[in-house]
Write a protein that holds these residues in place. Structure first.
Motif, mmCIF file in Angstrom:
data_model
loop_
_atom_site.group_PDB
_atom_site.id
_atom_site.type_symbol
_atom_site.label_atom_id
_atom_site.label_comp_id
_atom_site.label_asym_id
_atom_site.label_seq_id
_atom_site.Cartn_x
_atom_site.Cartn_y
_atom_site.Cartn_z
ATOM 1 N N GLU A 11 42.525 28.803 48.675
ATOM 2 C CA GLU A 11 41.415 27.924 49.059
ATOM 3 C C GLU A 11 40.072 28.640 48.913
ATOM 4 O O GLU A 11 39.081 28.040 48.481
ATOM 5 N N MET A 12 40.053 29.930 49.249
ATOM 6 C CA MET A 12 38.822 30.714 49.087
ATOM 7 C C MET A 12 38.446 30.851 47.615
ATOM 8 O O MET A 12 37.267 30.823 47.262
ATOM 9 N N ILE A 13 39.447 30.972 46.751
ATOM 10 C CA ILE A 13 39.188 31.043 45.309
ATOM 11 C C ILE A 13 38.550 29.744 44.845
ATOM 12 O O ILE A 13 37.525 29.739 44.162
ATOM 13 N N GLU A 14 39.180 28.622 45.216
ATOM 14 C CA GLU A 14 38.668 27.314 44.795
ATOM 15 C C GLU A 14 37.251 27.088 45.307
ATOM 16 O O GLU A 14 36.393 26.573 44.588
ATOM 17 N N VAL A 23 31.686 33.023 37.819
ATOM 18 C CA VAL A 23 32.612 33.772 38.676
ATOM 19 C C VAL A 23 33.526 34.623 37.800
ATOM 20 O O VAL A 23 34.058 34.141 36.802
ATOM 21 N N LEU A 24 33.689 35.878 38.183
ATOM 22 C CA LEU A 24 34.671 36.724 37.521
ATOM 23 C C LEU A 24 35.755 37.054 38.536
ATOM 24 O O LEU A 24 35.491 37.678 39.558
ATOM 25 N N LEU A 25 36.958 36.578 38.267
ATOM 26 C CA LEU A 25 38.108 36.863 39.119
ATOM 27 C C LEU A 25 38.738 38.170 38.647
ATOM 28 O O LEU A 25 39.027 38.323 37.457
ATOM 29 N N ASN A 60 49.465 40.278 45.705
ATOM 30 C CA ASN A 60 50.495 40.343 46.750
ATOM 31 C C ASN A 60 50.109 39.492 47.957
ATOM 32 O O ASN A 60 50.970 38.977 48.656
ATOM 33 N N GLN A 61 48.817 39.360 48.195
ATOM 34 C CA GLN A 61 48.321 38.607 49.341
ATOM 35 C C GLN A 61 48.132 37.128 49.016
ATOM 36 O O GLN A 61 48.316 36.266 49.869
ATOM 37 N N VAL A 62 47.729 36.826 47.782
ATOM 38 C CA VAL A 62 47.469 35.448 47.358
ATOM 39 C C VAL A 62 48.381 35.147 46.168
ATOM 40 O O VAL A 62 47.949 35.107 45.022
ATOM 41 N N GLU A 63 49.651 34.945 46.450
ATOM 42 C CA GLU A 63 50.644 34.760 45.388
ATOM 43 C C GLU A 63 50.405 33.503 44.550
ATOM 44 O O GLU A 63 50.766 33.448 43.386
ATOM 45 N N GLU A 64 49.763 32.497 45.122
ATOM 46 C CA GLU A 64 49.508 31.244 44.400
ATOM 47 C C GLU A 64 48.595 31.445 43.191
ATOM 48 O O GLU A 64 48.587 30.621 42.281
ATOM 49 N N VAL A 65 47.845 32.532 43.175
ATOM 50 C CA VAL A 65 46.944 32.798 42.059
ATOM 51 C C VAL A 65 47.726 32.935 40.751
ATOM 52 O O VAL A 65 47.226 32.592 39.685
ATOM 53 N N MET A 77 41.373 39.850 34.441
ATOM 54 C CA MET A 77 40.025 39.384 34.737
ATOM 55 C C MET A 77 39.801 38.064 34.024
ATOM 56 O O MET A 77 40.107 37.940 32.840
ATOM 57 N N ILE A 78 39.293 37.110 34.785
ATOM 58 C CA ILE A 78 39.019 35.788 34.230
ATOM 59 C C ILE A 78 37.577 35.424 34.567
ATOM 60 O O ILE A 78 37.207 35.395 35.733
ATOM 61 N N MET A 79 36.788 35.154 33.529
ATOM 62 C CA MET A 79 35.397 34.728 33.727
ATOM 63 C C MET A 79 35.356 33.213 33.630
ATOM 64 O O MET A 79 35.794 32.631 32.636
ATOM 65 N N LEU A 80 34.865 32.602 34.700
ATOM 66 C CA LEU A 80 34.749 31.147 34.763
ATOM 67 C C LEU A 80 33.279 30.757 34.736
ATOM 68 O O LEU A 80 32.459 31.350 35.432
ATOM 69 N N VAL A 81 32.971 29.778 33.922
ATOM 70 C CA VAL A 81 31.624 29.228 33.855
ATOM 71 C C VAL A 81 31.739 27.758 34.203
ATOM 72 O O VAL A 81 32.421 26.999 33.504
ATOM 73 N N GLU A 82 31.114 27.392 35.314
ATOM 74 C CA GLU A 82 31.193 26.020 35.817
ATOM 75 C C GLU A 82 32.648 25.555 35.869
ATOM 76 O O GLU A 82 33.001 24.496 35.360
ATOM 77 N N SER A 83 33.496 26.386 36.446
ATOM 78 C CA SER A 83 34.918 26.127 36.687
ATOM 79 C C SER A 83 35.798 26.160 35.440
ATOM 80 O O SER A 83 36.981 25.881 35.520
ATOM 81 N N LYS A 84 35.241 26.503 34.283
ATOM 82 C CA LYS A 84 36.030 26.561 33.053
ATOM 83 C C LYS A 84 36.208 28.015 32.624
ATOM 84 O O LYS A 84 35.266 28.805 32.656
ATOM 85 N N GLU A 85 37.414 28.347 32.202
ATOM 86 C CA GLU A 85 37.707 29.711 31.762
ATOM 87 C C GLU A 85 37.075 29.990 30.402
ATOM 88 O O GLU A 85 37.278 29.239 29.457
ATOM 89 N N TYR A 86 36.303 31.093 30.345
ATOM 90 C CA TYR A 86 35.672 31.490 29.090
ATOM 91 C C TYR A 86 36.160 32.842 28.599
ATOM 92 O O TYR A 86 36.162 33.092 27.404
ATOM 93 N N ILE A 87 36.529 33.719 29.513
ATOM 94 C CA ILE A 87 37.001 35.051 29.133
ATOM 95 C C ILE A 87 38.266 35.355 29.929
ATOM 96 O O ILE A 87 38.346 35.033 31.109
ATOM 97 N N ARG A 88 39.222 35.968 29.261
ATOM 98 C CA ARG A 88 40.411 36.489 29.936
ATOM 99 C C ARG A 88 40.692 37.856 29.329
ATOM 100 O O ARG A 88 40.812 37.996 28.114
ATOM 101 N N ALA A 89 40.773 38.833 30.205
ATOM 102 C CA ALA A 89 41.104 40.195 29.773
ATOM 103 C C ALA A 89 42.168 40.709 30.729
ATOM 104 O O ALA A 89 42.063 40.528 31.935
#
Length: 114
Positions: A11-14, A23-25, A60-65, A77-89
């Motif tokens: 929920e915190m991620i969303e 956002v960079l996850l 380990n803490q947020v398995e739903e991810v 690492m996932i870069m999101l721009v306006e909720s859309k994924e643009y980069i994944r490394a």
């Protein structure tokens, strides 16, 4: 060094994604030595980009991810721009390439905003 937001629930991620345009996850595990070594470098890399919110997620803490973002390895690492994924490394991240991609997206995004 770039501020780091520790996330402890899906929920915190969303919420983070909804509230911030860039956002960079950073998804990792505590037992991953590569994850520990890479995070400070990513924090430094993102310093020139104040609009990018860096979020750290312990898988380990947020398995739903794993299912929400299709995570197969760490670090991811996932870069999101306006909720859309643009980069994944993931796994073996080339920091120079990641910086180049972030810079391109950031400049395009900030130019279009003004």
């Amino acid at each position: 060094m770039k501020e780091l937001n520790d996330i402890t629930s899906i929920e915190m991620i969303e919420e983070m994604i909804q509230q911030h345009e860039l956002v960079l996850l950073y998804v990792s595990r505590p037992e991953c030595s590569v994850c520990h070594a890479l995070l400070p470098k990513v924090r430094e890399l993102l310093k020139p980009y104040p609009m990018v919110r860096l979020t750290h997620i312990n898988v380990n803490q947020v398995e739903e991810v794993v299912s929400r973002f299709l995570i197969f390895t760490v670090p991811t690492m996932i870069m999101l721009v306006e909720s859309k994924e643009y980069i994944r490394a993931d796994r073996f991240v080339r920091l120079d390439r990641l910086e180049e991609q972030v810079q391109q997206i950031y400049h395009m995004y900030t130019q279009n905003e003004g």
